[in-house]
Design an enzyme around this catalytic site. Structure first.
Site, mmCIF file in Angstrom:
data_model
loop_
_atom_site.group_PDB
_atom_site.id
_atom_site.type_symbol
_atom_site.label_atom_id
_atom_site.label_comp_id
_atom_site.label_asym_id
_atom_site.label_seq_id
_atom_site.Cartn_x
_atom_site.Cartn_y
_atom_site.Cartn_z
ATOM 1 N N HIS A 44 0.845 -1.193 0.000
ATOM 2 C CA HIS A 44 0.000 0.000 0.000
ATOM 3 C C HIS A 44 0.879 1.241 0.000
ATOM 4 C CE1 HIS A 44 -3.314 -2.702 1.781
ATOM 5 N NE2 HIS A 44 -3.579 -2.477 0.495
ATOM 6 N N GLU A 100 1.734 3.756 3.070
ATOM 7 C CA GLU A 100 2.232 3.227 4.341
ATOM 8 C C GLU A 100 3.754 3.319 4.382
ATOM 9 O OE1 GLU A 100 0.156 -0.566 4.535
ATOM 10 O OE2 GLU A 100 -1.769 0.447 4.301
ATOM 11 N N ARG A 113 -3.381 4.782 -1.928
ATOM 12 C CA ARG A 113 -3.210 3.443 -1.369
ATOM 13 C C ARG A 113 -2.922 2.377 -2.429
ATOM 14 N NH1 ARG A 113 -5.341 -0.165 2.773
ATOM 15 N NH2 ARG A 113 -6.511 -1.897 1.903
ATOM 16 N N HIS A 124 2.852 -3.638 6.721
ATOM 17 C CA HIS A 124 1.907 -2.557 6.444
ATOM 18 C C HIS A 124 1.901 -1.573 7.608
ATOM 19 C CE1 HIS A 124 -0.614 -4.629 3.220
ATOM 20 N NE2 HIS A 124 0.199 -5.585 3.611
ATOM 21 N N GLU A 176 0.988 -4.844 11.014
ATOM 22 C CA GLU A 176 0.541 -3.456 10.905
ATOM 23 C C GLU A 176 1.354 -2.669 11.931
ATOM 24 O OE1 GLU A 176 -1.578 -2.158 8.785
ATOM 25 O OE2 GLU A 176 -2.794 -3.815 8.021
#
Lengths: 291, 377
Positions: free
Chosen positions: B97, B100, B157, B228, B302
């Site tokens: 993405h 990020e 994104r 991410h 994440e």
């Protein structure tokens, strides 16, 4: 060079020695025969099937009863409490983040909606303190999207007084020769000029009104960026600002653009006077020339 | 006898040009600021420098091309395994993405940490003889470059594929495009939306490149990590609420062990669970694809934060975020390595205890070789 060879040889001799770690009994049996593009049926998966039946997270069947505090239903409801607290108590010197959800409970209220009871900890960002809150969040289920209703009681929320600082800032902004204006808070690198930080905080408090209003069980809002904030002429002792804010909804992964007109004074706090969602202009983004 | 010949061969092949190149690469690497975000051209250059500076550890490969025709490049970290036994694989990718930014920053940090510690960290050195770690600093190169274009593109994104026939909207959510229950849940079929899953599974070159490349190594691959931001989560397969991985319990315990290690660094909490539990249901993710084709350990990391800055994580957060992520990744890599190789090493990556039997074996062997061959170092 030579030592390296020797070490490699030595390592190899060590590796072929007898193991001292316990061999874990679980095999990673995987059904590689299933076509990767199909939804694997439970029967096809070899070996242990661990169907996690505690919660069916299918979108129209939400959890009720006692909630796992780390799972998304309690987390989303708790985030709404964060936005509520920010609208009620937020200022350039007081902002809230959700620290933890300790426990949660959800129950249907007939057909009218669902009520969540939560024990959470919130983090007051500027004083870097954490405190517990009990809260109730009611999400109405209607044809029309309605805002959630929140009640919260936090033990020592306003213990650290920010009145003096707020008053000083208010006077400073009121006396400005030139009206303040800032863009991209934070900028692409996450940076905010020190003398713009308080404007950014004001933008966050104002944006929290929108995030609160727009929240549902299917959203998780956070600030993305204050794209533009501009001070207007002071009116009736209230500082006034125009603001273009970008909100991030974690669930849809969309960035929502809103325009706000809001007022602030230490006595009244932040009050949103007008708000308007801006259309997401896809074709406005022209790709740069590729090199 | 063999070690003599091997040593001689290696010595004669080290010429002055290579040494100069190594020195240049090393200097470049030392000047690179890992606590700043870098545009793509700097990352490409850094990959060249890091390979040049560490020829015995790093090689690179271009394994695909983005929609706009750019190289998708990985760095392969591994040491020569003279025993000839089959090396196992660890996969790590960053930047599926575009917005990020902390993810590509972490991939670069990870490589730097390995380079700086593999010679002195015995456990790490040993693992690199058994494993090849494939690191892709930026998969979605087109998207990443787009986020650097100007202030209004920073929060992009998706990829930068052209709009479909009836649309004006660019890009596909690459993490919904993989062949893993594609298009079933947590996606949009509207090309203007940020979870648009593309016109078919694997339709996007970036996703297909990963599937093609990792597909050739699936039998050797122990672990698939995809990085991410944000949210501070460790996600395990599957994204579909009604499908469980057969090794769910082990995935949870290994993930939780990583989260415990991560918290020790700076006190940050990382929540472990499946996506439908702790985030939202989804399909077509790279993590799910990896688990589905048989890679036993597959996780989405994440990274920071939990909403204060979100994707616009300030540069002074890069170091602490990467320090904790490094520890978490290494915890998982160490576990899968030790499970696969079932060796006697009790040493962890962080500690080196002379008391361990394995280490005694090394030292006694070195002494033995010295004594028998009289090979002077």
């Amino acid at each position: 060079m030579g030592l390296r060879i020797i070490v490699v040889l030595a390592v190899l001799m060590g590796v072929t020695g007898s193991p001292t770690t316990t061999v874990r009994p679980e095999t990673t049996s995987v059904d590689t025969a299933a076509h990767p593009n199909s939804i694997p049926e439970m029967a096809e998966e070899t070996g242990q099937n661990e169907v996690f039946s505690e919660e069916e997270a299918a979108e129209d069947v939400m959890a009720t009863g006692e909630l796992n505090p780390n799972h998304y239903p309690a987390q989303r409801a708790a985030k709404v409490v964060q936005h509520y607290l920010t609208t009620r108590y937020g200022s350039p010197y007081r902002l809230f983040g959700l620290h933890r959800v300790h426990s949660g409970n959800a129950e249907d209220v007939g057909d009218s909606g669902r009520k969540y009871q939560l024990e959470i900890s919130v983090h007051e960002i500027i004083s870097n303190t954490t405190q517990k809150c009990s809260a109730e969040v009611f999400f109405p289920h209607g044809q029309k999207q309605e805002s959630p209703q929140v009640q919260a009681s936090c033990e020592e929320l306003l213990n650290i007084s920010t009145k003096a600082q707020e008053e000083a800032l208010y006077q400073q902004y009121k006396m400005n020769q030139t009206l303040l204006s800032a863009q991209n808070l934070p900028d692409s690198h996450g940076h905010i000029e020190p003398d713009m930080k308080l404007l950014w905080h004001l933008g966050i408090v104002a944006s929290s009104f929108i995030m609160l209003k727009e929240s549902s069980e299917n959203t998780l809002y956070n600030m993305a960026q204050v794209a533009n904030i501009t001070q207007l002429e002071t009116e009736k002792e209230q500082l006034k600002f125009n603001c273009h804010t970008l909100l991030h909804d974690m669930v849809s992964q969309e960035i929502l653009h809103w325009k706000l007109l809001f007022a602030w004074s230490p006595a009244e706090g932040v009050k949103v006077l007008q708000m308007e969602q801006l259309p997401h202009c896809q074709h406005c983004e022209k790709p740069p020339n590729t090199n | 006898m063999k070690s003599w010949l091997l040593g001689l061969f290696l010595l004669t092949n080290t010429d002055l040009y290579t040494t100069h190149s190594v020195v240049e690469g090393l200097e470049s690497m030392q000047n690179y600021d890992y606590t700043k975000y870098h545009p793509m051209d700097e990352i490409y250059r850094w990959m060249e420098d890091v390979e040049r500076a560490n020829p015995e550890l790093i090689s690179s490969a271009v394994y695909g091309y983005t929609y706009e025709g750019r190289n998708i490049t990985l760095l392969k970290l591994g040491l020569n395994d003279t025993a000839g036994s089959e090396k196992k694989v660890i996969w790590m990718d960053c930047g599926i993405h575009a917005r990020e930014w902390i993810a590509p920053a972490f991939c670069q940090w990870f490589v730097k940490e390995i380079v700086n510690s593999y010679k002195t960290n015995k456990k790490l050195g040993q693992m690199l003889q058994n494993l090849d770690i494939y690191v892709t600093p930026v998969i979605n190169v087109d998207g990443y470059i787009f986020t650097w274009a100007n202030n209004s593109t920073r929060l992009w994104r998706k990829s930068r594929s052209l709009p479909p026939p009836d649309s004006t909207c660019y890009g596909v959510d690459l993490n919904r495009n993989f062949k893993a229950n594609w298009g079933t849940i947590g996606v949009s079929f509207d090309s203007c939306e940020n979870t648009y899953c593309g016109k078919s599974a694997g339709s996007e070159p970036e996703a297909q490149a990963v599937m093609d490349f990792v597909g050739t190594m699936v039998n050797q691959t122990l672990c698939f990590l995809t990085i991410h931001s944000a949210g501070q989560l460790i996600l395990l397969p599957y994204g579909h609420p009604e499908i469980s991985a057969p090794n769910y319990n082990e995935l949870v315990s290994v993930g939780q062990a990583a989260a415990v290690e991560m918290k020790k660094v700076h006190g940050m909490n990382y929540t472990v669970g499946t996506s439908p539990q702790i985030l939202y249901p989804n399909s077509g993710s790279s993590r799910d694809w990896a688990r589905l084709i048989g890679i036993p350990f597959s996780y989405t990391f994440e990274l920071r934060d939990k909403g204060e800055f979100g994707h616009l994580l300030p540069e002074d957060h890069i170091q602490p975020a990467c320090e904790e992520a490094y520890v978490g990744a290494l915890s998982i890599i160490t576990y899968v390595h030790d499970k696969a190789f079932k060796n006697g090493a009790v040493t962890t990556v962080k500690h080196f205890t002379l008391a361990s039997g394995f280490t005694m074996t090394i030292w006694s062997t070195i002494v033995a070789v010295f004594v028998t061959t009289g090979f002077m170092v």
